[in-house]
Design a protein around this motif. Structure first.
Motif, PDB file in Angstrom:
ATOM      1  N   ARG A  10      -3.615  12.917   7.329  1.00 35.27           N
ATOM      2  CA  ARG A  10      -4.912  13.406   6.874  1.00 35.27           C
ATOM      3  C   ARG A  10      -5.274  14.744   7.503  1.00 35.27           C
ATOM      4  O   ARG A  10      -5.632  15.691   6.828  1.00 35.27           O
ATOM      5  N   PRO A  81      -3.567  -0.421   3.674  1.00 39.77           N
ATOM      6  CA  PRO A  81      -4.275   0.829   3.394  1.00 39.77           C
ATOM      7  C   PRO A  81      -5.491   1.076   4.270  1.00 39.77           C
ATOM      8  O   PRO A  81      -5.843   2.234   4.519  1.00 39.77           O
ATOM      9  N   ASP A 104      -7.113   4.564   3.846  1.00 44.94           N
ATOM     10  CA  ASP A 104      -7.649   4.341   2.503  1.00 44.94           C
ATOM     11  C   ASP A 104      -6.993   5.221   1.436  1.00 44.94           C
ATOM     12  O   ASP A 104      -7.673   5.916   0.673  1.00 44.94           O
ATOM     13  N   PRO A 105      -5.659   5.166   1.341  1.00 45.03           N
ATOM     14  CA  PRO A 105      -4.996   5.895   0.250  1.00 45.03           C
ATOM     15  C   PRO A 105      -5.206   5.164  -1.068  1.00 45.03           C
ATOM     16  O   PRO A 105      -5.596   3.989  -1.085  1.00 45.03           O
ATOM     17  N   THR A 106      -4.944   5.853  -2.165  1.00 42.11           N
ATOM     18  CA  THR A 106      -4.919   5.150  -3.449  1.00 42.11           C
ATOM     19  C   THR A 106      -3.703   4.221  -3.456  1.00 42.11           C
ATOM     20  O   THR A 106      -2.771   4.409  -2.663  1.00 42.11           O
ATOM     21  N   PRO A 107      -3.675   3.217  -4.333  1.00 44.80           N
ATOM     22  CA  PRO A 107      -2.482   2.360  -4.417  1.00 44.80           C
ATOM     23  C   PRO A 107      -1.210   3.159  -4.654  1.00 44.80           C
ATOM     24  O   PRO A 107      -0.151   2.828  -4.117  1.00 44.80           O
ATOM     25  N   GLU A 108      -1.327   4.239  -5.438  1.00 47.48           N
ATOM     26  CA  GLU A 108      -0.149   5.075  -5.721  1.00 47.48           C
ATOM     27  C   GLU A 108       0.303   5.813  -4.462  1.00 47.48           C
ATOM     28  O   GLU A 108       1.500   5.911  -4.178  1.00 47.48           O
ATOM     29  N   GLU A 109      -0.658   6.326  -3.693  1.00 43.14           N
ATOM     30  CA  GLU A 109      -0.315   7.028  -2.456  1.00 43.14           C
ATOM     31  C   GLU A 109       0.299   6.062  -1.442  1.00 43.14           C
ATOM     32  O   GLU A 109       1.262   6.407  -0.751  1.00 43.14           O
ATOM     33  N   TYR A 110      -0.266   4.874  -1.348  1.00 45.41           N
ATOM     34  CA  TYR A 110       0.253   3.880  -0.402  1.00 45.41           C
ATOM     35  C   TYR A 110       1.719   3.575  -0.695  1.00 45.41           C
ATOM     36  O   TYR A 110       2.568   3.554   0.202  1.00 45.41           O
ATOM     37  N   GLU A 338     -13.303  -5.353   1.908  1.00 46.12           N
ATOM     38  CA  GLU A 338     -12.669  -5.447   0.595  1.00 46.12           C
ATOM     39  C   GLU A 338     -11.723  -6.638   0.475  1.00 46.12           C
ATOM     40  O   GLU A 338     -10.859  -6.681  -0.397  1.00 46.12           O
TER      41      GLU A 338
END
Length: 420
Positions: A10, A81, A104-110, A338
């Protein structure tokens, strides 16, 4: 290209704050420090690459630096995440570890971070939940060639590994670190017990004493959560599907009942099963106004969040890591983090002294695989007893505790069938 240039993080400017956290953890991890003294001289992993997927926070960083000091090139990513700490990621990248992780990446980034970690073509892996192993055996078998073996941290991951082994699909040896006595007796029980309530209490700022806590599952993590809830003054209900564990919970003094009944009584619900939908739509319909839901299993599947979303007429964030769901009848249910791991997504995870033992097991097990992978073959292996015992001995020594030893006569007596 150096580790910082290759890393996906980050903000590198967060590194000094991360280093302070890591130094604090290191001060309270004497077993790893003892191993570091030896391994930094011997360099048993020189010339090797080690890929790590664990909760990326300060204690994990201490393990990564130990493996680096043992001579390896280390590539690390997060196994959840919401448990990655960006300052820790930055500090590791500055310190020579390649990092592919952000909070907290997007699912795609993870997913991309996991794949980037494997694309470094590691010789060995340390996994948490089986994500690295799963990708290697399904989506990216082209990256299997270099992998000689590794270790798995969690119950969930070991279940996946044993399923692969049973199907005769596992391609390299994996050591089941979670099943070591020096892991589950202490990490799963005392580590989870304390860190789950740390996370819940700091997030909600509500009293536990006098409330009813429903612990879903009575494995070692469930035992720890129930024990700490009782210590905080709660009335504890345990739900189980295993009659032996249910009997143990009953004999430990807890109320035991089906989830359909417990759902009506609980103020707090904590899931610890590793299974999906153990809190489902039927249970949610029975819960009373103000019930708080938290997950202490591995993945965010234990609470049926999709059902909760569908049942709700509105949703809002009322505090950091608390989502308020208002149902059609006016009842409000509160979901923490979450539905992800509450002790890491809404807290700092297990205490440093506990992870000191677990990560010492990881390091020594990794060395064992590196030395013996050809003889082991593609199977799931328990941590060798001598490693398990050694870690607990180191822990006792670090805390100034001495124990007795058997005399030669006692050893002979125990090894003989003759009653003399």
């Amino acid at each position: 290209m150096n580790s910082l240039d290759k890393s996906t993080i980050r903000d590198v400017n967060l590194a000094p704050a991360g280093r302070l956290k890591m130094d604090w953890a290191k001060e309270h991890m004497p077993v790893l420090n003892r191993l570091r003294e030896r391994l930094s001289v011997e360099k048993p992993l020189a010339g090797k690459k080690v890929a790590i997927s664990l909760h990326l926070e300060a204690k994990t960083a201490c393990l990564a630096e130990l493996i680096r000091d043992a001579g390896a090139e280390v590539i690390i990513t997060g196994s959840n995440p919401l448990s990655t700490q960006d300052d820790i990621a930055a500090a590791l990248a500055v310190a020579g570890v390649t990092v592919h992780a952000k909070y907290d990446p997007t699912p795609e980034e993870y997913k991309e971070h996991l794949i980037k970690t494997l694309e470094e073509k590691p010789d060995y892996i340390i996994d948490d939940g089986g994500d690295l192993v799963g990708i290697l055996h399904s989506e990216r078998p082209d990256l299997l060639e270099n992998v000689k073996g590794g270790c798995e941290e969690t119950t969930t991951g070991i279940l996946r590994l044993r399923a692969l082994e049973k199907a005769k699909e596992l391609r390299f040896p994996m050591i089941a670190v979670n099943d070591a006595c020096s892991k589950f007796l202490f990490d799963n029980r005392y580590g989870t017990g304390q860190s789950v309530w740390d996370g819940i209490n700091r997030t909600t700022n509500l009293v536990v004493a006098g409330k009813t806590v429903v612990v879903v599952g009575y494995g070692w993590c469930g035992r720890g959560v129930a024990m700490r809830a009782k210590g905080l003054g709660a009335r504890v209900i345990v739900t189980e599907v295993d009659p032996i564990k249910a009997t143990e919970a009953y004999m430990d003094g807890y109320l035991v009942m089906p989830m359909s009944e417990a759902a009506k009584q609980g103020d707090y619900f904590v899931t610890t099963t590793g299974n999906k939908n153990v809190v489902n739509a039927d249970h949610l319909r029975e819960m009373k106004h103000g019930a708080i839901l938290a997950n202490a299993g591995h993945f965010n599947v234990e609470i049926d969040v999709e059902a909760l979303e569908q049942m709700s007429v509105s949703k809002q964030t009322v505090r950091k890591d608390i989502e308020e769901y208002t149902l059609a009848d006016g009842r409000k249910l509160y979901l923490l983090a979450e539905g992800r791991l509450v002790n890491l997504a809404a807290g700092d995870g297990h205490p440093a002294e506990i992870m000191d033992m677990t990560f010492a097991l990881q390091a020594l097990s990794l060395l064992y695989v590196a030395e013996n992978h050809e003889q082991i073959g593609p199977r799931v292996l328990d941590v060798p007893y001598q490693i398990d015992e050694q870690v607990s001995r180191y822990f006792l020594e670090a805390n100034g505790v001495q124990i007795d030893s058997l005399t030669p006569a006692q050893e002979k007596y125990l090894a003989s069938w003759e009653l003399e």
